[in-house]
Enzyme design. Sequence first.
Site, PDB file in Angstrom:
ATOM      1  N   VAL A 420       0.835  -1.198   0.000  1.00 45.48           N
ATOM      2  CA  VAL A 420       0.000   0.000   0.000  1.00 45.48           C
ATOM      3  C   VAL A 420       0.873   1.251   0.000  1.00 45.48           C
ATOM      4  CG1 VAL A 420      -0.276   0.130   2.506  1.00 45.48           C
ATOM      5  CG2 VAL A 420      -2.107   0.942   1.027  1.00 45.48           C
ATOM      6  N   HIS A 421       2.146   1.075   0.283  1.00 50.02           N
ATOM      7  CA  HIS A 421       3.121   2.165   0.139  1.00 50.02           C
ATOM      8  C   HIS A 421       3.777   1.982  -1.218  1.00 50.02           C
ATOM      9  CE1 HIS A 421       3.689   2.049   4.831  1.00 50.02           C
ATOM     10  NE2 HIS A 421       2.488   2.466   4.466  1.00 50.02           N
ATOM     11  N   LEU A 422       3.384   2.815  -2.159  1.00 52.35           N
ATOM     12  CA  LEU A 422       3.830   2.657  -3.542  1.00 52.35           C
ATOM     13  C   LEU A 422       4.590   3.913  -3.960  1.00 52.35           C
ATOM     14  CD1 LEU A 422       0.351   1.462  -4.901  1.00 52.35           C
ATOM     15  CD2 LEU A 422       2.144   0.050  -3.886  1.00 52.35           C
TER      16      LEU A 422
END
Lengths: 485, 192
Positions: A420-422
């Site tokens: 979800v951390h992109l």
Amino acid sequence: MSPPERLAADVVVVGSGAGGGPVAAVLAESGRRVIVIEAGPRLEAGDFTGDEGEMTARLWKVASTADTTMNLYAGACVGGSTVINDALCFRPAPEVLAQWRDAYGLGGLSDAVWAPFVGRAWSDVHAEPTGPDHLNRNARLLALGAKRLGWSASATPRSVRDCVNLGLCNYGCPSNAKQSTLVTYVPRAERAGARTLAGTRALRVRIEAGAARGVDAVRGDGTPVAIDAPLVCVAAGVLETPALLLRSGVGGRAGQGLQFHSSVHVTARFAEPVHGYYGPTMAYAVDELSDVHGHRGPGAMIESVTVHPIVAASALPGFGAAHAAAMAELPNLARALIVIHDRTRGTMSAEGAVRYELAPEDMERLRAGMIGAASCYLNAGAEEVLLPINGAAPIRREADLAAVKTRSLRPSDLALLYAVHLFGGAAMAGSPEQGVCDASGAVFGVRGLYVACASSLPTATGVNPQITVIANALRIADGLRRGAA
Amino acid sequence: MSALQAELRAAAASLDRRTFLRLAGVAAATGIMPSGCGGVPEGLAPRPDVTLAVLSPRTYAVFTAAAMRIVGPRGAELIADRRVDVGGLADAWLVAAPSVAGPLGQALLVLEFGVWPVIGKVRPFTSVPPGAQDGVLAECMTSRLDLKRSLFRGVRSLALLTFYGSPATRSLTGYPGPFGTGSVTIADAMKD
């Protein structure tokens, strides 16, 4: 087909999350006519029902890598991922900022340049220390295990005001305690005259004679919208921005250099109830295995994380009666997120297809994180630890971890592997050979086109990125406000 | 069985990436894999009043059958009783996730029509006994082939998401629901 609705502005901001929200606020407050377009719907606190399934469907964008081994998540609503994140706040890691300067030609972005924008971001979202009143049993058990191991760990600052511990950060905060851009920057921008078009998807940035002229978009009902503007700031997040640039004819390294924080969950069953579905979704982090902020570990953070039914079920291995038996113990489960500092690089196509094949060294980071979390929980008194590896036996004592250390481990062995951390896909760099935009966020070769979301960050940040993304957007907006465009 | 069907099923047995993709294309082109309700056990078919946007009646049934095995026996009862319509919920989810919908639809067809050694004969997944279905899923879960494991993960993820997202399942998990206004309160979670 009917002619498109035609609008005009000084600035079009594509996206309303951690990148777009701050840019819209700063530019609107400087007197620019700003239009924000957001593909997702606008929901307010009263719309957030707390129902995990319903709100996930309404607020989240779900995608996967082309090989289907990794799920990718982002917010898909006004406020973007800040509406569904866990509110954790970390300052940018000095090691990462140095890497950006040294390896990506961003020598002008010294720590001193970053500092005021990080400070403003910290203040704007009301990042504050997490005190004991906001540590649930889920967090305390992780803390206990880390303490008994003698590991570095602490409660994590969060961007909240008057949090009442509902535990619904990922499903839209019904009390408006979480300081997402939905309650901070977007209203600020609107008070200054900005207009937000929710449910409006950007199809392409109109580029003519080497300059941005506006954005062609479509509303949810299919109505086309053409917005004329001499300045376009793309901040649609990593699942959208690189593809939008490619569709708009931006070439070079657009879509290259994606990097994530690959993540898995470790679950532990305790004899006593934990009730991990209440209390802040995340509030405590073990950074012993981290490789930033002065740590020299393999690059894995271990963070307490909520125990709602869907996410808990997804992280438990296997299926059938054994899986159901573990789910029947939901009130007694604690969970930790393993979030690693990837070295893998990936790509995105104009159609949005993501290729990202997790490198063996990153699989080893996940393994180290899972073993670390299991050790924490065993030291905290867990009766068993359930690793997210399909077919793996429960861990009941430290010796059981020996098998985990030596077994083969592939992405598709994992019950749930996600990010979800992109980051990346339109990275800042010193030259077009290295990136898509310069240090000011200006896209190489296209006047009036800027990138201000996590796509413009050259690498993963090694810690939860909310503050870094907001600070970078504030920095880019400050440059635009002062007339760099 | 036609020669084409035989080829299709033989290809499914090995399930490398090339044959997997070829399967989907061949199946779609020839209509070998039925898209209507024909041959779908009645208990697994969508209700007549359900309009599907992404899944076909066949893939709805395959997904429902797989979900019943994935969530365990008590969960399977909720699905069988139609108290949780996992197929309908999955269809709604896939509308919003087009990048996932294609591969998942293909995976469900392969699950239905693949030749699985644990079954020992050519029968659709939806028509074999629950124990054999468990065998197929276990084979996928632990297969040496990435593609089989990915198939399992994809189907499992959506099954768990749709099933445990339903309030009807709270009786199985003890989840008291949001806001802590029932017998378990937020204060209970904040105790030392």
